[in-house]
Design a protein around this motif. Sequence first.
Motif, PDB file in Angstrom:
ATOM      1  N   LEU A 276       0.978  -1.089   0.078  1.00  0.00           N
ATOM      2  CA  LEU A 276      -0.113   0.467   0.277  1.00  0.00           C
ATOM      3  C   LEU A 276       0.950   1.259  -0.418  1.00  0.00           C
ATOM      4  N   ARG A 277       0.673   2.523  -0.130  1.00  0.00           N
ATOM      5  CA  ARG A 277       0.710   3.400   0.135  1.00  0.00           C
ATOM      6  C   ARG A 277       0.517   4.551   1.165  1.00  0.00           C
ATOM      7  N   ARG A 278       1.029   5.094   1.756  1.00  0.00           N
ATOM      8  CA  ARG A 278       0.709   6.612   2.062  1.00  0.00           C
ATOM      9  C   ARG A 278       0.083   7.941   1.539  1.00  0.00           C
ATOM     10  N   ALA A 279      -0.385   8.773   2.404  1.00  0.00           N
ATOM     11  CA  ALA A 279      -1.002   9.811   1.483  1.00  0.00           C
ATOM     12  C   ALA A 279       0.060  10.607   0.595  1.00  0.00           C
ATOM     13  N   THR A 280       1.349  10.294   1.285  1.00  0.00           N
ATOM     14  CA  THR A 280       2.622  11.310   0.292  1.00  0.00           C
ATOM     15  C   THR A 280       3.481  10.504  -0.611  1.00  0.00           C
ATOM     16  N   GLY A 281       2.496   9.553  -0.379  1.00  0.00           N
ATOM     17  CA  GLY A 281       3.512   8.590  -1.339  1.00  0.00           C
ATOM     18  C   GLY A 281       4.191   7.120  -1.563  1.00  0.00           C
ATOM     19  N   GLY A 282       5.341   6.967  -0.296  1.00  0.00           N
ATOM     20  CA  GLY A 282       6.237   6.248   0.650  1.00  0.00           C
ATOM     21  C   GLY A 282       4.985   5.169   0.392  1.00  0.00           C
TER      22      GLY A 282
ATOM     23  N   MET B  35      -6.998   3.550  -4.510  1.00  0.00           N
ATOM     24  CA  MET B  35      -8.143   3.130  -3.506  1.00  0.00           C
ATOM     25  C   MET B  35      -8.054   3.622  -1.856  1.00  0.00           C
ATOM     26  N   PRO B  36      -8.822   4.034  -1.075  1.00  0.00           N
ATOM     27  CA  PRO B  36      -8.479   4.085   0.091  1.00  0.00           C
ATOM     28  C   PRO B  36      -8.919   2.334   0.256  1.00  0.00           C
ATOM     29  N   LEU B  37      -7.748   1.606   1.138  1.00  0.00           N
ATOM     30  CA  LEU B  37      -7.932   0.800   1.488  1.00  0.00           C
ATOM     31  C   LEU B  37      -8.356   0.279   3.118  1.00  0.00           C
ATOM     32  N   LEU B  38      -7.560   0.968   4.152  1.00  0.00           N
ATOM     33  CA  LEU B  38      -7.461   0.963   5.526  1.00  0.00           C
ATOM     34  C   LEU B  38      -6.912   1.811   6.588  1.00  0.00           C
ATOM     35  N   GLU B  39      -7.538   1.698   8.085  1.00  0.00           N
ATOM     36  CA  GLU B  39      -7.099   3.249   8.047  1.00  0.00           C
ATOM     37  C   GLU B  39      -6.543   2.289   9.614  1.00  0.00           C
ATOM     38  N   VAL B  40      -5.030   3.500   9.426  1.00  0.00           N
ATOM     39  CA  VAL B  40      -4.579   3.158  10.599  1.00  0.00           C
ATOM     40  C   VAL B  40      -4.822   3.638  12.709  1.00  0.00           C
TER      41      VAL B  40
ATOM     42  N   ARG C  44       1.178   7.921  11.311  1.00  0.00           N
ATOM     43  CA  ARG C  44      -0.339   8.367  12.839  1.00  0.00           C
ATOM     44  C   ARG C  44      -1.378   7.829  12.592  1.00  0.00           C
ATOM     45  N   LEU C  45      -1.841   7.568  13.722  1.00  0.00           N
ATOM     46  CA  LEU C  45      -3.846   7.204  14.514  1.00  0.00           C
ATOM     47  C   LEU C  45      -4.306   8.319  13.106  1.00  0.00           C
TER      48      LEU C  45
END
Length: 355
Positions: free
Chosen positions: A88-94, A133-138, A122-123
């Motif tokens: 997966l990817r973070r919103a920052t692209g990492g 596509m958003p897949l999960l929330e930490v 981050r929480l």
Amino acid sequence: MASHRFRASRFSSRIVLTRVHIDDIDYDLPLELIAQTPIEPRDAARLLIDQGGLQALHRHVSDIGEYLNPEDLLVVNNTRVIPARLHLRRATGGGVEVLLLEPVAADHQDWEALIRPGGKLRLGETLYGDDGMPLLEVGNRTVSGDTFLVTMLVDDVLTMLAIRGEMPLPPYIKATLADPDRYQTVYARHVGSAAAPTAGLHFTDRLLNALSSAGIQTATVDLTVGLDTFAPINTTNPVEHKIHTESYSVPTETLERCRQAKRVVAVGTTTSRALETAASTGANHGRSSLFITPGYDWKLVDLMVTNFHMPKTSLLLMIESFIGKRWRELYLQAIQHEYRFLSFGDAMLLDRQLG
């Protein structure tokens, strides 16, 4: 009939030993013996037959019926591995790798997960697929600090994993698995595990039918295999290791058939843990915290089919509790005869009655 199997006793999930050192469960594993691919057919894997103090016999899994008796009961873990590794990817692209370890809710929306790298997460942060596509929330870190609670952001989680997920092969397997079903047992049913009960990978429908025809029946348990079961121990005294709890279920019918069986033959350490937990606690299902170490009083399992395990793991403590220190001689013979080790490797048939 086998009434000794269910002696009443106070249950302790940990046997306290004072003279155990991490070196007691260490050995030199040649890297070239770590199997990278499963053998075909499944039951062509080699099988080292424990003979107590005698030289072990070298056969194949397909020959196992020669060493079992009518009225023996073969017990298997029918858990099914989830293709639970996501890139997966973070919103920052990492990029991040998420390994879903176990659902914490029946609807498969909330999970315990291993995330790498996870130090800067981050929480409440959302992780995305490569298509955005958003897949999960930490969520929060768990008590251990090594894993996270996460919430899936799709309705049909298992379908999403079937499309996007990868089989969670152990990190020591570098080869690509051409057929994902080769990391499933032929009798896998209950979805939930983050690793396969690998001793069961050797069994075929043909072999199970042949055993049945010889009077050797099969029963099932379900234990959700977590990665911590196979994790190396990082304490000098192995019994101070904190073992992960795992969800298990042992049907009443299975326990009754164990009572009536001539011998109980457990396929794998996970099956053994489930059976011994039920026998020790009297609870047919729940979460097992049973840590089997030398000195443990075995209550159900007479024989065990098991693969060769990684050094310095809790599984070797279980094996030593089952057959004593002769496991070292068996491992030495296996190395000398170039057996294949670990998840896709060969197997042993151990008999704790041999002294």
